[in-house]
Write a protein that holds these residues in place. Structure first.
Motif, mmCIF file in Angstrom:
data_model
loop_
_atom_site.group_PDB
_atom_site.id
_atom_site.type_symbol
_atom_site.label_atom_id
_atom_site.label_comp_id
_atom_site.label_asym_id
_atom_site.label_seq_id
_atom_site.Cartn_x
_atom_site.Cartn_y
_atom_site.Cartn_z
ATOM 1 N N GLN A 281 27.784 14.246 71.999
ATOM 2 C CA GLN A 281 27.284 13.647 73.383
ATOM 3 C C GLN A 281 27.341 14.398 74.276
ATOM 4 O OE1 GLN A 281 24.948 11.389 72.500
ATOM 5 N NE2 GLN A 281 25.743 11.399 70.497
ATOM 6 N N SER A 282 28.404 15.206 74.477
ATOM 7 C CA SER A 282 28.557 16.278 75.938
ATOM 8 C C SER A 282 27.216 16.736 76.338
ATOM 9 C CB SER A 282 29.511 17.031 75.719
ATOM 10 O OG SER A 282 29.204 18.361 75.018
ATOM 11 N N GLY A 283 26.946 17.039 77.512
ATOM 12 C CA GLY A 283 25.685 17.621 77.749
ATOM 13 C C GLY A 283 25.262 18.922 77.259
ATOM 14 N N TYR A 284 26.157 19.939 76.992
ATOM 15 C CA TYR A 284 25.866 21.094 76.559
ATOM 16 C C TYR A 284 25.815 21.166 74.978
ATOM 17 C CZ TYR A 284 26.293 26.338 75.540
ATOM 18 O OH TYR A 284 26.187 27.491 75.333
ATOM 19 N N CYS A 285 26.693 20.198 74.362
ATOM 20 C CA CYS A 285 26.385 19.912 72.989
ATOM 21 C C CYS A 285 24.630 19.351 72.561
ATOM 22 C CB CYS A 285 27.268 19.226 72.185
ATOM 23 S SG CYS A 285 28.819 20.130 72.244
ATOM 24 N N SER A 286 24.551 18.262 73.543
ATOM 25 C CA SER A 286 23.236 17.517 73.179
ATOM 26 C C SER A 286 21.867 18.387 73.529
ATOM 27 C CB SER A 286 23.055 16.196 73.493
ATOM 28 O OG SER A 286 23.177 16.209 75.220
ATOM 29 N N MET A 287 22.118 19.186 74.622
ATOM 30 C CA MET A 287 20.899 19.902 75.210
ATOM 31 C C MET A 287 20.829 21.459 74.454
ATOM 32 S SD MET A 287 19.603 18.058 77.423
ATOM 33 C CE MET A 287 18.396 18.817 78.457
ATOM 34 N N VAL A 288 21.985 21.919 74.272
ATOM 35 C CA VAL A 288 21.747 23.362 73.820
ATOM 36 C C VAL A 288 22.288 23.421 72.078
ATOM 37 C CG1 VAL A 288 22.900 25.494 73.998
ATOM 38 C CG2 VAL A 288 22.339 24.385 76.076
ATOM 39 N N ILE A 289 23.209 22.955 71.727
ATOM 40 C CA ILE A 289 23.899 23.092 70.643
ATOM 41 C C ILE A 289 22.941 22.386 69.313
ATOM 42 C CG2 ILE A 289 25.758 23.280 68.863
ATOM 43 C CD1 ILE A 289 27.517 23.525 71.345
ATOM 44 N N ALA A 290 22.747 20.985 69.714
ATOM 45 C CA ALA A 290 21.930 20.320 68.805
ATOM 46 C C ALA A 290 20.550 20.713 68.386
ATOM 47 C CB ALA A 290 22.076 18.726 69.292
ATOM 48 N N PRO A 291 19.701 21.170 69.370
ATOM 49 C CA PRO A 291 18.521 21.755 68.947
ATOM 50 C C PRO A 291 18.576 23.002 68.258
ATOM 51 C CG PRO A 291 18.518 21.164 71.418
ATOM 52 C CD PRO A 291 19.942 20.803 70.789
ATOM 53 N N LYS A 292 19.622 23.789 68.422
ATOM 54 C CA LYS A 292 19.705 25.106 67.465
ATOM 55 C C LYS A 292 20.358 24.476 66.043
ATOM 56 C CE LYS A 292 21.699 29.156 68.718
ATOM 57 N NZ LYS A 292 22.393 30.262 69.841
ATOM 58 N N VAL A 293 21.209 23.589 66.062
ATOM 59 C CA VAL A 293 21.438 23.187 64.825
ATOM 60 C C VAL A 293 20.474 22.729 64.105
ATOM 61 C CG1 VAL A 293 23.082 21.520 63.575
ATOM 62 C CG2 VAL A 293 24.178 23.104 65.429
ATOM 63 N N ALA A 294 19.765 21.735 64.740
ATOM 64 C CA ALA A 294 18.548 21.053 63.894
ATOM 65 C C ALA A 294 17.405 22.254 63.340
ATOM 66 C CB ALA A 294 17.856 20.302 64.973
ATOM 67 N N LYS A 295 17.467 23.292 64.088
ATOM 68 C CA LYS A 295 16.299 24.335 63.799
ATOM 69 C C LYS A 295 17.131 25.048 62.708
ATOM 70 C CE LYS A 295 14.201 28.436 65.381
ATOM 71 N NZ LYS A 295 14.146 29.787 66.153
ATOM 72 N N PHE A 296 18.311 25.220 62.550
ATOM 73 C CA PHE A 296 19.147 26.132 61.486
ATOM 74 C C PHE A 296 18.930 25.420 60.313
ATOM 75 C CE2 PHE A 296 23.044 25.980 59.312
ATOM 76 C CZ PHE A 296 22.964 27.383 58.716
ATOM 77 N N ARG A 297 19.144 23.922 60.379
ATOM 78 C CA ARG A 297 19.031 22.868 59.243
ATOM 79 C C ARG A 297 17.824 23.177 58.755
ATOM 80 N NH1 ARG A 297 22.542 18.022 61.766
ATOM 81 N NH2 ARG A 297 24.712 18.780 61.676
ATOM 82 N N ARG A 298 16.649 23.236 59.136
ATOM 83 C CA ARG A 298 15.422 23.293 58.833
ATOM 84 C C ARG A 298 15.046 24.631 58.040
ATOM 85 N NH1 ARG A 298 13.989 20.863 63.674
ATOM 86 N NH2 ARG A 298 13.537 22.823 64.495
ATOM 87 N N GLU A 299 15.465 25.678 58.745
ATOM 88 C CA GLU A 299 15.151 27.024 58.145
ATOM 89 C C GLU A 299 16.240 27.358 57.001
ATOM 90 O OE1 GLU A 299 15.221 29.692 61.487
ATOM 91 O OE2 GLU A 299 13.387 28.560 62.659
ATOM 92 N N PHE A 300 17.216 26.731 56.917
ATOM 93 C CA PHE A 300 18.386 27.222 56.112
ATOM 94 C C PHE A 300 18.611 26.023 55.277
ATOM 95 C CE2 PHE A 300 18.554 30.551 59.211
ATOM 96 C CZ PHE A 300 18.232 31.741 58.635
#
Length: 177
Positions: free
Chosen positions: A151-170
């Motif tokens: 829930q931290s700002g950096y995690c929710s704004m930067v890391i979460a979208p990157k991880v979601a994209k990674f999960r879809r692609e891989f």
């Protein structure tokens, strides 16, 4: 089970750790620092952009389950290897794209996969491929940062979208949950 290690820097180590931690065949991911001239650097020192270190992750993996070459392909696919000393809003040499190799075989693989991935990018890849001299683990509070602080700002704004994209692609490469 055999084990091998790889060391990658692709921006903030929280992001890189979050990606590699989800891969099947990856046994452990430790955030840390490499490539600088200060022994046992702290996060605060590295953030001054004066130690020469990059934020990196040390990935311990089972080469019978996932190859070094596949780790490299995922590395090049999950950050922007064409931006010098930055990833998004994270700017400085500590955020550079870098592969630290520990053998001639790793160096050759890194060069080969870098060339293989180059056509996928509009700009030239600037990822450094350099020998690993020393890896320094980061302070404990950086370990597993995304999982512990979603829930931290950096995690929710930067890391979460990157991880979601990674999960879809891989999705076929992910550990069972």
């Amino acid at each position: 089970m055999s084990q091998a290690t790889a060391v990658f820097g692709g921006g903030c180590f929280w992001c890189v750790e979050a990606i590699f931690s989800e891969l099947s065949g990856v046994l452990e991911v430790i955030p840390g620092y490499s490539g600088g001239h200060v022994e046992n650097p702290t996060y605060e020192q590295v953030c001054t952009d004066t130690t020469g270190h990059a934020e990196v992750v040390q990935v311990t993996y089972d080469p019978e389950s996932i190859s070094y070459e596949d780790l490299l392909r995922i590395f090049f696919s999950t950050h922007d290897p064409t931006t010098l000393n930055r990833q998004g809003e994270d700017v400085g040499t500590q955020y550079r794209s870098v592969i630290f190799y520990s053998s001639e075989e790793q160096r050759q693989s890194a060069e080969r996969i870098k060339a293989e991935m180059a056509p996928l990018w509009d700009d030239p890849i600037v990822t450094e491929i350099v020998p690993l001299e020393r890896f320094y683990p980061s302070e404990d509070y950086h370990w597993d940062y995304f999982r512990r602080n979603p829930q931290s700002g950096y995690c929710s704004m930067v890391i979460a979208p990157k991880v979601a994209k990674f999960r879809r692609e891989f999705s076929q490469r992910l550990k069972a949950r």
